[in-house]
Design an enzyme around this catalytic site. Structure first.
Site, PDB file in Angstrom:
ATOM      1  N   ASP A 106       0.852  -1.200   0.000  1.00 25.34           N
ATOM      2  CA  ASP A 106       0.000   0.000   0.000  1.00 25.34           C
ATOM      3  C   ASP A 106       0.887   1.249   0.000  1.00 25.34           C
ATOM      4  OD1 ASP A 106       0.900  -0.800   2.514  1.00 25.34           O
ATOM      5  OD2 ASP A 106      -0.856  -0.095   3.604  1.00 25.34           O
ATOM      6  N   TYR A 294      10.561 -17.370  -7.939  1.00 25.07           N
ATOM      7  CA  TYR A 294      11.250 -16.200  -8.473  1.00 25.07           C
ATOM      8  C   TYR A 294      12.762 -16.419  -8.499  1.00 25.07           C
ATOM      9  CZ  TYR A 294       6.832 -13.863  -7.239  1.00 25.07           C
ATOM     10  OH  TYR A 294       5.511 -13.510  -7.131  1.00 25.07           O
ATOM     11  N   GLU A 368       4.685   6.163   8.560  1.00 22.88           N
ATOM     12  CA  GLU A 368       4.287   6.741   7.265  1.00 22.88           C
ATOM     13  C   GLU A 368       5.240   7.821   6.760  1.00 22.88           C
ATOM     14  OE1 GLU A 368       0.211   7.620   8.312  1.00 22.88           O
ATOM     15  OE2 GLU A 368      -0.517   6.048   6.967  1.00 22.88           O
TER      16      GLU A 368
END
Ligand code: NI
Length: 390
Positions: A106, A294, A368
Site C-alpha cells: 500500500d 522467483y 508513514e
C-alpha cells in the site's frame, strides 16, 4: 530530514498518506487489484500523467515523456495484499476479512504516486516510466507486465521496499545478489488408512510425514556446505480427519530458498531422493512436485552506485547502509533485473512500538514518514540517473 520536507511538503505528504490508507482499507490479492488500479488511474489523471490500464490484468503503465533522445528510467511499485486477517486495530485497518496489506505494498503505491507528482511538477532531463505491478506476493506479476512490453525503450529500472528493520531516513542497499530463488514444493504421501488400534494393517502417512520433515531439515544442516546459504521451510501440513483412525494421506507444502544455482539443484535432488527412499522403507507412495519460483534480484554495479550516491546526497553517508548479505526472501523485481540493469533498495520505516512485528505479520505497520522519504528518494534518483546516463 529538513531537505526532504522542502522537496515533499506536508500537503504532498498528506496526499500520499490518504492514498496509502485508502488502499490499506481495501486490500486486494494478486491479479485482483481492481479498486487499487482504479485509484492509481484516478490519481495519475489528477497529476496529468498519461497511462495505460489493464496491463497484465490490473497493472498500470504511466509515462512522463520529456525528450525522445534522452534516457528512460523506470520506477516500479507492487500493488497486492496478502491472504491474512488484519489484527492491528488501526483506524484505517482492512475492511476486507482475510485480506491485509501486511508487506507495505500500500505504501509502495503511495510512494510511486508521490514520486510521479514530484517529477511531473518539475520534470527531469529524461523520460520516466511508472510501473504499477500486480501480484508480487503470488503469481509473479512482473513477468506478464514485461511480456506486455512495459520495458520497451527503458534503459534502467529502480524499485524499493518498505523495511521496518531500518529507521526512517535510512536507505539500505545491497550490491549484486540481493534476494533468493524461491522455489516451492508439494509432497503427497499416500499410505493405507485403518483403525488406530491396528497399525500393522495400515500404512501410517502421519509417521512417514514426520520422518520426512526431519530428514528434509537434515538436508540443509548436514548435507550442504554451510557457507552457501539455504533454507527449507515446511509451512503447511495436513493429514487425517479423526483421532482414532490412521490417516491414509498426508500433504506437506514448503519453500526452498537458495542463492546458488548449484545448491538449488542439489536440494531438489536430495528432496526427491529422500522421498523415494522413505517410500521404499515404509511401503508408501510419495509424490514430490517442485514449483520453480522467483529468481534472485541482482543489483547491477552501475545502478547500485547511482542508488547509493543519491541516497548519500539526500540523507548523508551515515544513513546509507550497505546490506552485508543477500536475503533469503523473494522479490519478483528479479524479472526486471534479468532484462535490464537496475537496483532495488530498502526504505527504512521502523515504527515506535512495533519493534518486534515483522512484515507478513497480522500486526504489521510502518512509519508513514517513509512515504515522504521514498517519494523524494525515487524522484531524485531519476533526476541524478538521467544526468549520469547522458
Ligand atoms: Ni513485499
Amino acid at each position: 530530514m529538513e531537505n526532504i520536507k522542502r522537496i515533499a511538503d506536508d500537503k504532498l505528504f498528506k496526499w500520499m498518506i490518504d492514498i496509502r490508507r485508502e488502499i490499506h482499507q481495501w486490500p486486494e490479492k494478486a491479479f485482483k487489484e481492481h479498486r487499487t488500479s482504479e485509484l492509481i488511474s484516478k490519481r495519475l489523471k489528477e497529476i496529468g500523467i498519461e497511462h495505460r490500464t489493464g496491463v497484465a490484468k490490473t497493472g498500470i503503465l504511466g509515462r512522463l515523456k520529456t525528450d525522445k533522445k534522452a534516457p528512460t528510467v523506470a520506477l516500479r511499485a507492487d500493488m497486492d495484499a496478502l491472504p491474512m486477517h488484519e489484527d492491528t486495530g488501526l483506524p484505517f485497518a482492512s475492511k476486507v476479512p482475510g485480506v491485509m496489506h501486511a508487506c507495505g505494498h500500500d505504501g509502495h503505491v503511495a510512494i510511486l504516486l508521490g514520486a510521479a507528482k514530484l517529477l511531473k511538477a518539475s520534470p527531469p532531463k529524461g523520460n520516466v516510466v511508472f510501473i504499477f505491478q500486480p501480484a508480487e506476493e503470488a503469481g509473479g506479476g512482473a513477468k506478464p507486465m514485461i511480456e506486455e512490453g512495459v520495458l520497451k525503450g527503458v534503459d534502467i529500472i529502480f524499485g524499493g521496499h518498505i523495511e521496518t528493520h531500518y529507521q526512517v531516513g535510512e536507505i539500505a542497499i545491497k550490491r549484486g545478489v540481493h534476494t533468493a530463488y524461491t522455489d516451492s514444493f508439494d509432497i503427497e504421501i499416500t499410505g493405507r488408512g485403518g483403525h488406530a488400534a491396528r497399525p500393522h494393517e495400515a500404512v501410517d502417512s502421519v509417521v512417514i510425514a514426520s520422518h520426512l520433515i526431519t530428514h528434509l531439515q537434515a538436508i540443509v544442516s548436514r548435507e550442504l556446505d554451510p557457507l552457501y546459504p539455504s533454507v527449507i521451510t515446511i509451512g503447511y501440513m495436513q493429514a487425517g480427519t479423526v483421532s482414532n483412525a490412521i490417516a491414509d494421506k498426508a500433504i506437506l507444502q514448503g519453500t526452498i530458498r537458495t542463492i546458488e544455482t548449484s545448491v538449488r539443484a542439489q536440494i531438489v535432488d536430495k528432496i526427491k531422493n529422500t522421498a523415494s527412499s522413505l517410500s521404499t522403507l515404509h511401503n508408501a507412495k510419495i509424490d514430490v512436485g517442485i514449483n520453480p519460483g522467483y529468481p534472485p534480484v541482482i543489483n547491477s554495479d552501475r545502478e547500485f552506485k547511482f542508488a547509493w550516491d543519491t541516497a548519500e546526497r539526500l540523507f548523508g553517508e551515515k544513513r546509507v547502509i550497505s546490506i552485508p548479505h543477500p536475503s533469503l526472501g523473494g522479490e519478483d523485481f528479479a524479472y526486471f533485473t534479468q532484462k535490464i540493469p537496475g537496483c532495488f533498495v530498502r526504505f527504512g520505516a521502523a515504527k515506535d512500538g512495533c519493534e518486534y512485528i515483522a512484515s507478513h505479520s497480522s500486526q504489521f505497520d510502518f512509519d508513514e514518514e517513509a512515504l515522504r522519504v521514498g517519494a523524494v528518494y525515487l524522484s531524485e534518483l531519476v533526476r541524478d540517473a538521467v544526468e549520469k546516463l547522458k
